[in-house]
Motif scaffolding. Structure first.
Motif, short mmCIF file in Angstrom:
data_model
loop_
_atom_site.label_atom_id
_atom_site.label_comp_id
_atom_site.label_asym_id
_atom_site.label_seq_id
_atom_site.Cartn_x
_atom_site.Cartn_y
_atom_site.Cartn_z
N SER A 60 -15.24 15.20 39.38
CA SER A 60 -14.31 14.08 39.28
C SER A 60 -14.82 13.10 38.23
CB SER A 60 -14.18 13.35 40.62
OG SER A 60 -15.43 12.76 40.97
N GLY A 61 -13.93 12.21 37.82
CA GLY A 61 -14.33 11.16 36.89
C GLY A 61 -15.35 10.24 37.53
N THR A 62 -15.17 9.99 38.83
CA THR A 62 -16.13 9.17 39.57
C THR A 62 -17.54 9.73 39.41
OG1 THR A 62 -14.58 8.41 41.25
CG2 THR A 62 -16.88 8.59 41.93
N VAL A 93 -18.95 9.35 35.83
CA VAL A 93 -19.47 8.00 35.56
C VAL A 93 -20.79 7.80 36.31
CG1 VAL A 93 -19.04 5.53 35.94
CG2 VAL A 93 -17.22 7.00 35.04
N TYR A 97 -11.69 -0.11 35.67
CA TYR A 97 -11.77 0.92 36.71
C TYR A 97 -12.59 2.07 36.16
CZ TYR A 97 -10.51 4.10 40.43
OH TYR A 97 -10.57 4.95 41.51
N HIS A 98 -13.66 2.41 36.90
CA HIS A 98 -14.49 3.55 36.48
C HIS A 98 -14.75 4.49 37.65
CE1 HIS A 98 -15.43 1.88 32.50
NE2 HIS A 98 -15.71 0.72 33.06
N GLY A 99 -13.86 4.52 38.65
CA GLY A 99 -14.07 5.41 39.78
C GLY A 99 -14.75 4.70 40.94
N ASP A 133 -14.87 1.47 28.48
CA ASP A 133 -13.66 2.27 28.31
C ASP A 133 -12.98 1.72 27.06
OD1 ASP A 133 -11.01 3.17 28.36
OD2 ASP A 133 -10.93 3.21 30.55
N ASP A 167 -16.46 5.58 28.78
CA ASP A 167 -15.68 6.24 29.81
C ASP A 167 -14.37 6.67 29.15
OD1 ASP A 167 -13.96 6.97 31.82
OD2 ASP A 167 -14.55 5.36 33.19
N VAL A 183 -12.39 9.04 30.48
CA VAL A 183 -11.68 9.83 31.50
C VAL A 183 -10.17 9.79 31.23
CG1 VAL A 183 -11.12 9.92 33.97
CG2 VAL A 183 -13.49 9.63 33.23
N ILE A 184 -9.65 8.65 30.82
CA ILE A 184 -8.23 8.58 30.47
C ILE A 184 -8.00 8.74 28.97
CG2 ILE A 184 -6.26 7.01 30.24
CD1 ILE A 184 -6.59 6.06 32.96
N LYS A 187 -10.12 14.16 34.28
CA LYS A 187 -8.66 14.33 34.16
C LYS A 187 -8.23 15.54 33.33
CE LYS A 187 -7.69 9.54 35.26
NZ LYS A 187 -6.97 9.29 36.47
N1 PMP Z 1 -12.73 6.34 34.86
C1 PMP Z 1 -11.46 6.03 34.51
C2 PMP Z 1 -11.23 5.29 33.23
C3 PMP Z 1 -10.40 6.41 35.32
O1 PMP Z 1 -9.15 6.09 34.97
C4 PMP Z 1 -10.66 7.14 36.50
C5 PMP Z 1 -9.53 7.58 37.42
N2 PMP Z 1 -8.33 6.95 37.31
C6 PMP Z 1 -11.98 7.43 36.83
C7 PMP Z 1 -12.99 7.03 35.98
C8 PMP Z 1 -12.32 8.18 38.09
O2 PMP Z 1 -11.86 9.48 38.02
P1 PMP Z 1 -11.57 10.32 39.37
O3 PMP Z 1 -10.36 9.73 40.00
O4 PMP Z 1 -11.39 11.72 38.88
O5 PMP Z 1 -12.79 10.17 40.23
#
Ligand code: PMP
Length: 448
Positions: free
Chosen positions: A112-114, A117, A140-142, A209, A242, A244-245, A269
């Motif tokens: 996951s992105g969580t 990070v 937001y970073h998870g 981000d 970050d 992720v997006i 993602k």
């Molecule tokens: N970082 C960013 C910039 C995100 O937008 C998200 C999820 N929206 C995450 C980290 C966390 O990713 P995940 O939901 O896959 O854990």
């Protein structure tokens, strides 16, 4: 229109705490339940078909059930889903990702992105031997405790604009976590550097981000990124992006648009091809914290499903399809979507604007784009107006992220963009009386 969804939510609450496992899905009076998706369309359990501009929170770059991804997955499913053995699929996908960006010298997969990070922050600690890190207010970073600090502060606790407070998200967040997270203002290099200077020997990394969603899809300015890069280099800290997006904005991620290069990048993602994924990529010297050479690694790291061959297969299929030409086509379509939305806003005669870049956009019900988290902070009335606007889009056949953000997918065509613009116009007209009454969609600080 929503009877079956309403019924399902009633049942769900008997078994699932809060009714769903992702708060993002909550809507008033209940979430909408998906039955199936195909291309850029979703059909819900009441049989209503909509164009999907949410794409699982911007995670699906090819929409639903892309035939090449389905075929690759079907093939892998018949050969096993996960082993306590390494697989060639992991190498193939790692090689592909490393080929997409000069800063990706080594990669490590998670789910996951969580987790990506979390791995980035822990890698920065392991590399520097320092415990603290800095992040931008409101980002937001998870769900890692540290990454959650100051994710949703409010005027009652966010402190001075030039010295944002470290504010917990969840009740019970340890004070030590708050202490270890330094919060920076966005796009303000002078204040950010002044804050960093006060703890220059303690910062392991700055986490950034380049276009934070919760700050309104506003891009980090070149001078801000350059200042953070310069400061981290001079002070023995790392710069972590970050993406992720934002990774979808260029073949090599949004970082390709900046002069400064990050040491580490968190991914997630779209790189999973629709399956759960995260990855950490970066400079070999830093990624060496994961490596054991004649002793334990500086950062021990495992995960039962990390780099499972299903995700690796889907990810490689999806990202191979998302090549230079595909990115350019989708970004051009994104540009047309933003232009179409601006036209709808002007036809509706309301104060609204559009932010974003590449295949991402966000509609704001205010005259000017926000500058940062504080200037985006919505009054309860503005939040209600936004909700009514999004509801209007749903009713007109468009699925959007609840913040007013949209993410395109490659099956989309001009006709889908036209539908988005038409639905936006209809929904804006519906909420126009509220907007005009100033009840009010515009933030009081709007235009300042
Ligand atoms: N970082 C960013 C910039 C995100 O937008 C998200 C999820 N929206 C995450 C980290 C966390 O990713 P995940 O939901 O896959 O854990």
């Amino acid at each position: 229109m929503y009877e079956r969804s309403a019924e399902l939510f009633r049942v769900a609450q008997e078994f699932i705490a809060g009714g769903v496992s992702r708060n993002t899905l909550l809507r008033e009076p209940h979430p909408i339940y998906a039955a199936r998706g195909s291309g850029c369309r979703i059909i819900d359990v009441d049989g209503v078909e909509r164009i999907d501009y949410s794409n699982n929170m911007a995670a699906l770059i090819h929409g639903h059930c892309h035939p090449a991804i389905v075929a690759a997955l079907a093939d892998q499913l018949g050969r096993g889903t996960a082993f306590t053995m390494a697989t060639e699929q992991e190498i193939d996908f790692a090689r592909h990702l490393c080929g997409r960006s000069p800063t990706f010298e080594r990669v490590r997969f998670v789910n996951s992105g969580t987790e990506a990070v979390m791995a980035a922050l822990k890698a920065a600690r392991a590399f520097t031997g320092r415990a603290r890190f800095a992040k931008v207010e409101g980002t937001y970073h998870g769900a890692y405790d540290y990454a959650e600090v100051s994710q949703s502060p409010g005027p009652q606790n966010w402190g001075r604009p030039d010295r944002p407070a470290s504010v917990p998200l969840a009740v019970g967040t340890p004070g030590s976590v708050l202490h270890d997270v330094v919060v920076l203002p966005f796009n303000d290099p002078a204040d950010a550097i002044a804050i960093l200077d006060e703890q220059r020997d303690e910062i392991s990394c700055v986490l950034l981000d380049p276009m934070p969603h919760r700050l309104g899809l506003v891009q980090a300015e070149e001078s801000y990124v350059a200042a953070l890069r310069e400061w981290t280099r001079r002070n023995g800290a790392l710069l972590v992006f970050d993406e992720v997006i934002t990774y979808r904005t260029e073949v090599g991620g949004m970082q390709a648009r900046y002069e400064a290069e990050p040491d580490l990048t968190a991914l997630g993602k779209i790189i999973g091809g629709g399956l759960p994924v995260g990855a950490l990529a970066g400079r070999q010297a830093v990624m060496a914290v994961f490596t054991s050479v004649g002793g334990p690694p500086r950062l021990p790291h495992s995960g039962t499903f990390s780099a499972n061959p299903l995700t690796m297969t889907a990810g490689l299929a999806a990202m191979s399809l998302f090549d230079e030409e595909s990115v350019e086509r989708l970004n051009a379509l994104g540009g047309r979507a933003r232009a179409g939305l601006e036209e709808a806003i002007s036809t509706a005669g309301v104060s609204a604007c559009v932010t974003g870049t590449g295949s991402l956009f966000r509609i704001h019900l205010r005259a000017n784009p926000p500058r940062d988290y504080r200037s985006l902070f919505l009054t309860p009335e503005a939040a209600t107006t936004l909700r009514l606007f999004i509801d209007g889009l749903y009713d007109s056949g468009i699925v959007m992220i609840h913040t007013g953000t949209g993410a395109l997918s490659t099956p989309m065509e001009q006709a889908d963009i036209d539908r988005l613009a038409e639905a936006t116009l209809a929904s804006l007209r519906r909420i126009k009386p509220r907007l005009l009454a100033g009840e009010s969609a515009s933030d009081p600080r709007d235009g300042s």
